[in-house]
Write a protein that holds these residues in place. Sequence first.
Motif, PDB file in Angstrom:
ATOM      1  N   GLU A  84       1.303   4.153  -2.864  1.00  0.00           N
ATOM      2  CA  GLU A  84       1.126   5.569  -2.520  1.00  0.00           C
ATOM      3  C   GLU A  84       2.325   6.404  -2.977  1.00  0.00           C
ATOM      4  O   GLU A  84       2.166   7.470  -3.576  1.00  0.00           O
ATOM      5  CB  GLU A  84       0.946   5.706  -1.006  1.00  0.00           C
ATOM      6  CG  GLU A  84       0.796   7.138  -0.524  1.00  0.00           C
ATOM      7  CD  GLU A  84       0.738   7.236   1.000  1.00  0.00           C
ATOM      8  OE1 GLU A  84       1.210   8.264   1.509  1.00  0.00           O
ATOM      9  OE2 GLU A  84       0.244   6.304   1.655  1.00  0.00           O
TER      10      GLU A  84
ATOM     11  N   ASP B 194       0.830  -1.215   0.000  1.00  0.00           N
ATOM     12  CA  ASP B 194       0.000   0.000   0.000  1.00  0.00           C
ATOM     13  C   ASP B 194       0.862   1.263   0.000  1.00  0.00           C
ATOM     14  O   ASP B 194       0.593   2.217  -0.727  1.00  0.00           O
ATOM     15  CB  ASP B 194      -0.936   0.030   1.209  1.00  0.00           C
ATOM     16  CG  ASP B 194      -2.057  -0.994   1.110  1.00  0.00           C
ATOM     17  OD1 ASP B 194      -2.301  -1.489  -0.008  1.00  0.00           O
ATOM     18  OD2 ASP B 194      -2.684  -1.289   2.155  1.00  0.00           O
ATOM     19  N   LYS B 195       1.888   1.258   0.833  1.00  0.00           N
ATOM     20  CA  LYS B 195       2.775   2.421   0.902  1.00  0.00           C
ATOM     21  C   LYS B 195       3.554   2.576  -0.412  1.00  0.00           C
ATOM     22  O   LYS B 195       3.760   3.705  -0.876  1.00  0.00           O
ATOM     23  CB  LYS B 195       3.739   2.286   2.088  1.00  0.00           C
ATOM     24  CG  LYS B 195       4.600   3.489   2.311  1.00  0.00           C
ATOM     25  CD  LYS B 195       3.774   4.718   2.693  1.00  0.00           C
ATOM     26  CE  LYS B 195       4.692   5.903   2.966  1.00  0.00           C
ATOM     27  NZ  LYS B 195       3.972   7.153   3.148  1.00  0.00           N
TER      28      LYS B 195
ATOM     29  N   THR C 137       2.347   6.617  -6.756  1.00  0.00           N
ATOM     30  CA  THR C 137       1.270   7.491  -7.236  1.00  0.00           C
ATOM     31  C   THR C 137       1.648   8.957  -7.065  1.00  0.00           C
ATOM     32  O   THR C 137       1.437   9.775  -7.964  1.00  0.00           O
ATOM     33  CB  THR C 137      -0.043   7.183  -6.491  1.00  0.00           C
ATOM     34  OG1 THR C 137      -0.392   5.807  -6.716  1.00  0.00           O
ATOM     35  CG2 THR C 137      -1.172   8.075  -6.960  1.00  0.00           C
ATOM     36  N   GLU C 138       2.221   9.288  -5.907  1.00  0.00           N
ATOM     37  CA  GLU C 138       2.678  10.663  -5.674  1.00  0.00           C
ATOM     38  C   GLU C 138       3.746  11.054  -6.698  1.00  0.00           C
ATOM     39  O   GLU C 138       3.734  12.172  -7.218  1.00  0.00           O
ATOM     40  CB  GLU C 138       3.233  10.804  -4.256  1.00  0.00           C
ATOM     41  CG  GLU C 138       2.188  10.767  -3.169  1.00  0.00           C
ATOM     42  CD  GLU C 138       2.796  10.735  -1.768  1.00  0.00           C
ATOM     43  OE1 GLU C 138       4.043  10.856  -1.639  1.00  0.00           O
ATOM     44  OE2 GLU C 138       2.024  10.571  -0.813  1.00  0.00           O
TER      45      GLU C 138
END
Length: 106
Positions: free
Chosen positions: A58, A54-55, A61-62
């Motif tokens: 993230e 998940d991290k 995506t950033e």
Amino acid sequence: MVKVEELQQYGKEHLETVQSGLQAIASAYGDYTKKSFEDTKSLVEKLSGVKSLDKAIEVQTEYAKSAYETFVAESQKIAGLYTDLAKQTFKPLEGMVAKFTPAATH
């Protein structure tokens, strides 16, 4: 009548204008390339410290959002430099054309 010296001077000024514009464009590309490399290096460093999927998603995506925003901004900046170069390149031609074109009589 246009003198040879005037044509030579125009050629010299024109070349300097083009060189200056191309130098600014090359510099902008170089700056963008450097920033892109640094951002990618930062992404790899962040991903190496991630403990969960998940991290990782993230962080990636950033990065993708930031990379896209940077690409758009830098592309607009570089396009503006090309536009400015074109305007600067053709502006002196207006004066030369006026010298070659006989004045209209009414």
